[in-house]
Scaffold this motif. Structure first.
Motif, short mmCIF file in Angstrom:
data_model
loop_
_atom_site.label_atom_id
_atom_site.label_comp_id
_atom_site.label_asym_id
_atom_site.label_seq_id
_atom_site.Cartn_x
_atom_site.Cartn_y
_atom_site.Cartn_z
N GLY B 8 1.10 -3.35 7.99
CA GLY B 8 2.09 -3.75 7.01
C GLY B 8 3.51 -3.84 7.54
N SER B 17 11.90 -5.42 1.01
CA SER B 17 10.88 -4.40 0.78
C SER B 17 9.68 -4.64 1.68
CB SER B 17 10.42 -4.44 -0.69
OG SER B 17 11.47 -4.14 -1.56
N ARG B 19 5.47 -2.89 2.18
CA ARG B 19 4.45 -1.91 1.81
C ARG B 19 3.60 -1.64 3.03
NH1 ARG B 19 -0.96 -2.18 -1.86
NH2 ARG B 19 -0.76 -0.17 -2.93
N SER B 21 0.55 0.44 4.93
CA SER B 21 -0.75 1.02 4.60
C SER B 21 -1.28 1.82 5.77
CB SER B 21 -1.75 -0.07 4.22
OG SER B 21 -1.33 -0.77 3.08
N THR B 69 8.18 5.11 -2.12
CA THR B 69 7.12 5.65 -2.97
C THR B 69 5.85 5.74 -2.14
OG1 THR B 69 8.03 4.54 -4.93
CG2 THR B 69 5.78 5.36 -5.08
N SER B 71 1.70 6.51 -2.19
CA SER B 71 0.55 6.47 -3.09
C SER B 71 -0.72 6.47 -2.25
CB SER B 71 0.59 5.23 -3.99
OG SER B 71 0.56 4.05 -3.20
N HIS B 80 -0.54 4.47 1.05
CA HIS B 80 0.48 3.44 1.12
C HIS B 80 1.87 4.06 1.09
CE1 HIS B 80 -2.61 0.44 0.33
NE2 HIS B 80 -3.01 1.20 -0.68
N GLN B 82 5.60 2.50 0.09
CA GLN B 82 6.42 1.39 -0.36
C GLN B 82 7.86 1.67 0.03
OE1 GLN B 82 5.46 -1.50 -2.08
NE2 GLN B 82 7.59 -2.17 -1.87
N ASN B 84 11.68 0.23 -0.19
CA ASN B 84 12.54 -0.71 -0.92
C ASN B 84 13.98 -0.63 -0.44
OD1 ASN B 84 10.35 -1.48 -2.62
ND2 ASN B 84 10.75 0.29 -3.94
#
Lengths: 106, 120
Positions: B8, B17, B19, B21, B69, B71, B80, B82, B84
């Motif tokens: 990613g 941004s 994301r 992984s 973030t 997750s 993941h 994230q 931003n």
């Protein structure tokens, strides 16, 4: 935040010699949450020692860790060329931090 | 054998941004917490975030709080991150690493990392 200061910044030794790497914490680590990692260029860090002195799986006994409170040491006996790497200390409490690293050249 | 593979990363403009992984295999994924760390070129390591085995506990580095973030999807064996409102100083190789708890246990396996470049 616990700041870890490693010394020396770099070290050049010959095969067969021993190395002593130091890591000093800005405050005491009462829980012994101190680890050492080896990192070679382009690779992920490899866990050597955790809990101050416990060798990780498959780590040879040439590597040993010691210390308490604010002063910790990684000793590497009988240096081999493949030990050339950057070594980081790491405290893994609730706000993990790393030392800036010691570059060891064999 | 234990494997962690990040993906990613890429080039993103400031303010953009991404994301990231991390796919795990060779172990029981749902039994582990996962950390994200990063390393700017030629620099040391910095902790970014951690997520517990069940995903219910998440902790972030103060310097990144509010912009990241973490997750996970235990059915897909994936974690993941994230990112931003990226800044130039976020440029680094991002590593995921597993641990048995969120804090108090050293990460024993790390992935090879994925590179994030922030540039206009």
């Amino acid at each position: 935040e616990i700041v870890l200061t490693q010394s020396p910044g770099s070290l050049s030794l010959s095969p067969g010699e021993g190395a002593t790497l130091s890591c000093r914490a800005s405050q005491s680590l009462p829980t012994r949450y101190l680890a050492w990692y080896q990192q070679k260029p382009g690779q992920a860090p490899r866990l050597l020692i955790d809990g101050v002195s416990r060798r990780a799986t498959d780590i040879p006994d040439r590597f040993s860790g010691s210390g308490s409170g604010t002063d910790f040491t990684l000793n590497i006996d009988r240096l081999e060329p493949e030990d050339s790497a950057v070594y980081f200390c790491h405290q893994y409490g609730s706000s993990p931090t790393f030392g800036q690293g010691t570059k060891l050249e064999i | 054998q234990v494997q962690l593979v990040e993906s990613g990363g890429g080039v993103v403009q400031p303010g953009g941004s991404l994301r990231l992984s991390c796919a795990g295999s060779g172990f029981t994924f749902r039994r582990h917490a996962f950390h994200w760390f990063r390393q700017a070129p030629g620099k040391g390591l910095e902790w970014v975030a951690v997520i517990s085995d069940d995903g219910n506990s998440k902790y972030y580095a103060d310097s990144l709080q509010g912009r990241i973030t973490v997750s996970r999807d235990n059915s897909e064996n994936t974690v993941h991150l994230q990112l931003n409102n990226l800044r130039r100083e976020d440029a680094a190789k991002y590593f995921c690493a597993r641990a048995y708890t969120v804090f108090g246990v050293a990460s024993d396996y790390w992935g090879q990392g994925t590179l994030v470049t922030v540039s206009s």
